[in-house]
Design a protein around this motif. Structure first.
Motif, short mmCIF file in Angstrom:
data_model
loop_
_atom_site.label_atom_id
_atom_site.label_comp_id
_atom_site.label_asym_id
_atom_site.label_seq_id
_atom_site.Cartn_x
_atom_site.Cartn_y
_atom_site.Cartn_z
N CYS A 163 -20.86 -39.20 3.57
CA CYS A 163 -21.19 -37.81 3.89
C CYS A 163 -22.38 -37.82 4.84
CB CYS A 163 -21.53 -37.05 2.61
SG CYS A 163 -21.79 -35.29 2.86
N GLY A 194 -16.92 -37.26 5.91
CA GLY A 194 -17.26 -35.94 6.42
C GLY A 194 -18.43 -36.02 7.37
N ASN A 223 -20.83 -33.62 8.84
CA ASN A 223 -21.37 -32.27 8.82
C ASN A 223 -22.33 -32.06 9.99
OD1 ASN A 223 -22.94 -29.84 7.01
ND2 ASN A 223 -20.76 -30.15 6.67
N PRO A 269 -22.01 -29.55 3.08
CA PRO A 269 -20.83 -30.40 2.98
C PRO A 269 -19.98 -30.00 1.78
CG PRO A 269 -22.80 -31.59 2.29
CD PRO A 269 -23.27 -30.31 2.89
N GLY A 282 -16.47 -32.09 7.61
CA GLY A 282 -17.30 -32.05 6.41
C GLY A 282 -17.57 -30.68 5.82
N GLY A 283 -17.09 -29.62 6.45
CA GLY A 283 -17.38 -28.28 5.96
C GLY A 283 -16.29 -27.73 5.06
N ARG A 290 -24.71 -36.20 8.20
CA ARG A 290 -25.21 -34.93 8.73
C ARG A 290 -25.74 -35.17 10.13
NH1 ARG A 290 -30.46 -31.75 6.95
NH2 ARG A 290 -29.90 -29.59 7.42
N GLN A 300 -24.59 -24.38 6.57
CA GLN A 300 -23.30 -25.00 6.28
C GLN A 300 -23.58 -26.24 5.43
OE1 GLN A 300 -20.01 -25.43 9.12
NE2 GLN A 300 -19.99 -27.61 8.65
#
Length: 291
Positions: free
Chosen positions: A183, A163, A165, A174, A142-143, A185, A172
Motif C-alpha cells: 500500500c 495499491g 494511492n 486507501p 488504491g482508492g 502513497r 482520499q
C-alpha cells in the motif's frame, strides 16, 4: 588478547546507527541531512523527492519478487451493489427525484464494481496456481470504487494486491483490501503513473472520468510511441466506451494511424477480459480459469 574483528559486515557505521535518538529535537542545521525533514522538503530538493518516490516502491516490490502486474483503472465513484441498493432505498424515502435518479444511476453502474471484483479474483486465482514465471498481481490506484473492487477480489481469492494511492486536495484513503506491505502513497502523479506501467503486462480500464481517461491515454501513448512494449489494453463496457471515446473518428481525421485503432479491445465481462490476457500470453493454468 584482543578479540579479532568480524570478517563480515561494513567497516563504517550505518546511517541509522549514526542518528541520535533525539535527532528531531536538535537545531535544523545540526541534524543529519537525511533526517532533517525541513531540509528534505525544500523546493530545491524536488528532484531528490522524485527519486525517492520512484525508488521506495521499486525496492519494496523487488524485495517481494513482484515482477508482473495487471493494472485495473476505473472510477472511484462507483458503488458496490449492496451500497447502491441502499442508496436507492434512502433516496426513495426522501422522495427527492434528483436524488432518486442519481441513486438509480449508481445502482445501474454498480455492475462494473462486480466485474472489477471478479477480475481481481480471476487474476489472483491464476497466480495462486501457476508457474512462477506466470504470476500476476492486481495493481490499482488504491482508492474506492473500481479500485477497491479489484483489490477486494484479489483478497477474497486469498492473494496479495497492490495499491498506489495519491495525495489529493480532498481526502482520499486507501481501500481496506490492499495488501498492507504493498500500500503505497504518492505525492507526484507522474511517478505514480510510471509505477503503473513499469510492471504492467495488461491494462484493464473500467468506465471512469478524467483520471481514468488520463491513465488510459498515458498507456496508449507509451505503447504507440514505442516507449512501452505492446501489452493488452482492454476496455470493459461497450455501452460506455462507444460513447466516451471514438478512435475511428481520430483515425479518419488523420491524427492517429489506422493501426492505432487496434491497440485496444472492448469486452463486457471480467471473464472476457481475462480470456484476452490468457490468449495474448498463452498462459497455462489461466486457460482453465477462463473457460
Amino acid at each position: 588478547m584482543r578479540k579479532p574483528s568480524s570478517l563480515t559486515g561494513a567497516n563504517f557505521p550505518s546511517a541509522r546507527e549514526d542518528m541520535f535518538d533525539n535527532e528531531m529535537e536538535m537545531p535544523s542545521a545540526y541534524r543529519l541531512a537525511f533526517s532533517d525533514q525541513d531540509f528534505l522538503l525544500r523546493e530545491e530538493l524536488r528532484g531528490l523527492r522524485f527519486q525517492l518516490e520512484l525508488q521506495k516502491p521499486e525496492m519494496i516490490l523487488q524485495e517481494h519478487n513482484v515482477k508482473s502486474t495487471v493494472v485495473v483503472f476505473g472510477s472511484a465513484r462507483f458503488l458496490a451493489p449492496e451500497e447502491a441498493d441502499l442508496a436507492v432505498t434512502e433516496a426513495q424515502k426522501l422522495g427527492d427525484q434528483a436524488a432518486i435518479r442519481a441513486a438509480k444511476r449508481a445502482q445501474r453502474n454498480s455492475h462494473y464494481y462486480q466485474e472489477a471484483r471478479r477480475l481481481g479474483e480471476l487474476i489472483t486465482e491464476h497466480s495462486n496456481n501457476c508457474p512462477e514465471e506466470e504470476r500476476l498481481y492486481v495493481m490499482t490506484g488504491g482508492g474506492p470504487g473500481i479500485m477497491e473492487a479489484a483489490n477486494r477480489g484479489a483478497t477474497e481469492a486469498n492473494g496479495k494486491s497492490i495499491g498506489l494511492n495519491i495525495v489529493l486536495p480532498h481526502e482520499q484513503f486507501p481501500n481496506p483490501y490492499i495488501t498492507p506491505e504493498f500500500c503505497f502513497r504518492f505525492h507526484y502523479f507522474a511517478i505514480r503513473k510510471m509505477h503503473f506501467m513499469l510492471r504492467a503486462k495488461a491494462v484493464i480500464v473500467c468506465p471512469g472520468g478524467f483520471g481514468t481517461m488520463d491513465e488510459l491515454f498515458e498507456a496508449l501513448t507509451l505503447i504507440q510511441t514505442g516507449r512501452s512494449k505492446r501489452i493488452p489494453v482492454i476496455l470493459l463496457g461497450h455501452e460506455f466506451w462507444r460513447q466516451a471515446i471514438n478512435l475511428e473518428f481520430l483515425r479518419d481525421e488523420g491524427v492517429i494511424s489506422p493501426e492505432d485503432v487496434n491497440m485496444i479491445s472492448v469486452v463486457d465481462s471480467a471473464e472476457q477480459a481475462w480470456h484476452n490476457i490468457v490468449e495474448f500470453y498463452d498462459l497455462s493454468t489461466g486457460r482453465c480459469n477462463a473457460c
